[in-house]
Design a protein around this motif. Structure first.
Motif, short mmCIF file in Angstrom:
data_model
loop_
_atom_site.label_atom_id
_atom_site.label_comp_id
_atom_site.label_asym_id
_atom_site.label_seq_id
_atom_site.Cartn_x
_atom_site.Cartn_y
_atom_site.Cartn_z
N TYR A 66 0.86 -1.18 0.00
CA TYR A 66 0.00 0.00 0.00
C TYR A 66 0.90 1.24 0.00
N SER A 144 -6.59 -2.84 -1.19
CA SER A 144 -5.31 -2.36 -0.68
C SER A 144 -5.63 -1.59 0.60
N PRO A 145 -5.37 -2.18 1.79
CA PRO A 145 -5.93 -1.67 3.03
C PRO A 145 -5.36 -0.37 3.61
N ARG A 146 -4.08 -0.33 3.92
CA ARG A 146 -3.53 0.86 4.58
C ARG A 146 -2.01 0.77 4.64
N THR A 147 -1.38 1.87 5.04
CA THR A 147 0.06 1.93 5.18
C THR A 147 0.56 0.78 6.04
N GLY A 148 1.63 0.14 5.60
CA GLY A 148 2.21 -0.98 6.32
C GLY A 148 1.62 -2.32 5.95
N LYS A 149 0.60 -2.33 5.10
CA LYS A 149 -0.05 -3.56 4.67
C LYS A 149 0.13 -3.73 3.16
N THR A 150 -0.31 -4.88 2.67
CA THR A 150 -0.25 -5.16 1.23
C THR A 150 -1.64 -5.53 0.74
N GLU A 152 -4.70 -7.46 -0.19
CA GLU A 152 -5.13 -8.69 0.48
C GLU A 152 -6.60 -8.98 0.21
#
Length: 176
Positions: A66, A144-150, A152
């Motif tokens: 993200y 694409s959920p949020r900063t620090g994630k990919t 999913e």
């Protein structure tokens, strides 16, 4: 005379950059393009096949980071950048850039009428349609959920998503 390893590496790199490569044939170029973007050859599909291509393109991006404002898999994608990228690549549909603008495209769909490929919207930032994903079926969506994630797959039945669901839209396949 001994040359430092870093100097030898630099000389080798300069030599290799000036090396001549044989011309690439049209078949090799087509294969290279397909390997770079394996979904592109399905872009002209219609109907159920087009939805399959859309979902395949979306699933191929699982694990991409993200990035707020991101619109490229190489540098990262935010939720609407992800949706816009997938629709352009797979269906040649040019969607607006933000989730709020996307929520005005196509026609509204009741939750019970969702089919794979529909856009699903959520309130994740204190206002309607601040987040968007693509419905996969079986109460699941990809986003694409949020900063620090990919990118999913998530379950819309989870309390977080169920409480934030705002609605869904069906975008005309092949429109634009």
């Amino acid at each position: 005379m001994k040359l430092p390893l870093s100097l030898l590496a630099l000389i080798f790199a300069l030599f290799m950059s000036s090396a001549y490569a044989a011309p690439v044939s049209a078949d090799e170029a087509a294969l290279a393009a397909e390997q770079a973007d394996p979904i592109a050859r399905f872009a002209q599909s219609s109907g159920e096949e087009a939805v399959g291509d859309l979902l395949l393109q979306a699933m191929s991006l699982l694990g991409v980071a993200y990035r707020f404002g991101g619109n490229s898999p190489t540098s990262g994608l935010d939720c609407s950048g992800f949706i816009k990228y997938v629709f352009e690549k797979s269906l040649k549909v040019n969607l607006p850039r933000t989730s709020a603008e996307m929520a005005k495209v196509g026609r509204a769909i009741d939750r019970g009428d969702l089919v794979p490929g529909d856009l699903v919207f959520f309130d994740t930032r204190g206002f309607r349609n601040s987040h968007v994903g693509i419905y996969l079926g079986g109460n699941k969506f990809i986003h694409s959920p949020r900063t620090g994630k990919t990118i999913e797959v998530a379950n819309m039945g989870q309390s977080y998503w169920a409480g934030r669901y705002n609605g869904a839209r069906r975008v005309q396949r092949g429109a634009n």
